[in-house]
Scaffold this active site. Structure first.
Site, mmCIF file in Angstrom:
data_model
loop_
_atom_site.group_PDB
_atom_site.id
_atom_site.type_symbol
_atom_site.label_atom_id
_atom_site.label_comp_id
_atom_site.label_asym_id
_atom_site.label_seq_id
_atom_site.Cartn_x
_atom_site.Cartn_y
_atom_site.Cartn_z
ATOM 1 C CB SER A 41 -10.956 68.371 49.416
ATOM 2 O OG SER A 41 -10.851 69.220 50.551
ATOM 3 C CE1 TYR A 96 -6.545 65.706 51.372
ATOM 4 C CE2 TYR A 96 -7.404 67.942 51.372
ATOM 5 C CZ TYR A 96 -7.603 66.575 51.481
ATOM 6 O OH TYR A 96 -8.874 66.088 51.670
#
Ligand code: NAD
Length: 251
Positions: A143, A156
């Site tokens: 990401s 995350y």
């Protein structure tokens, strides 16, 4: 066709980026094993789309954060297709929780789904390739948050940055067997996961202003980079992490 004659396993392929990758792979000539948590109308749609391109596909439901499901996924793939050439570790979840409120369970859910799954699937896949003396390619989906801070992502973001280290370290151990391992860090990609961002008149312009190309990306735009990395055209590329983010991290 970049992937003619190849077989690929794509995790979390029932929607979003995983679906985009599965469909681009089929367009490029690959047969595809579609994994997601459940076999449902979404996975049926992906299956039909791939079959309509003249490629073979199966759906194998399973939770890739669970070892038994991971082994079952690759057993099913090998049993149907005889072998697998490409693994895309795409399944992931994102939750948003302030650091001081984050619970052990929230940490474990995100870390197990995003990071442990990529380690377990890569291990199961590579062990099978090595035992058979086959070459192959792994693509890990990370990401933009490996490099950009967004609020409420203290669980995350580390899970995604760690995928870079996972990629480099696995690539170093399996390169001798002809297995390449690379990572794609997507930016803002139009999927159900971030629909709330795309639909927010307050947040979307703020995010898009940080992106050089001035727009969200499409799942197929991640898919085409994944197809390149999986193909022989990238035969001398391994251990790399590539931002597919419309120029967000570079701005
Ligand atoms: P999405 O939520 O739209 O789709 C993810 C799919 O993965 C879902 O179908 C879900 O059911 C499946 N999944 C979740 N946990 C699973 C598990 N344990 N086992 C099997 N399948 C599971 O998300 P997306 O936007 O398509 O994201 C795909 C990947 O890309 C994720 O790893 C995400 O973190 C990453 N990513 C997305 C964006 C974005 O802007 N969309 C940006 C950066 C990174």
């Amino acid at each position: 066709m970049k992937l003619k004659g190849k077989v690929a396993v794509v995790t979390g392929a029932g929607q979003g980026i995983g679906r985009g990758i599965a469909e681009v792979f089929a367009h490029e000539g690959a047969d595809v094993v579609i994994n997601d948590l459940t076999a449902d109308s979404r996975t049926d749609e992906v299956l039909n789309d791939i079959q309509s391109k003249g490629r073979r596909a199966i759906v194998v439901a399973g939770d890739v954060s669970q070892r038994a499901d991971v082994e079952r996924l690759f057993d099913a793939a090998w049993s149907e297709f005889g072998a697998v050439d490409v693994l895309v570790n795409n399944a992931g979840i994102e939750t948003i929780v302030p650091f001081t409120e984050l619970t052990d369970k929230q940490w474990e859910d995100v870390t197990n789904t995003n990071l442990k799954s990529e380690w377990m699937c890569s291990q199961s896949f590579c062990k099978r390739l090595i035992a058979e003396g086959r070459r192959g390619s792994v693509i890990n989906i990370g990401s933009i948050q490996a490099a950009r801070v967004l609020p409420g992502r203290t669980h995350y973001a580390p899970s995604k940055l760690a995928i870079e280290a996972l990629t480099r370290n696995i690539s170093a151990e399996v390169g001798v067997h002809g297995i390449r391992v690379n990572c794609i860090h997507p930016g803002l990609i139009d999927t159900p996961m971030i629909r709330w961002v795309l639909e927010s008149p307050d947040i979307l312009p703020h995010v898009v202003a940080q992106i050089s190309l001035g727009r969200p990306g499409l799942p197929c735009e991640v898919g085409s980079v994944a197809a390149f990395l999986a193909s022989e055209e990238a035969g001398y590329v391994t251990g790399q992490s590539l931002y597919v983010d419309g120029g967000w991290v570079g701005k």
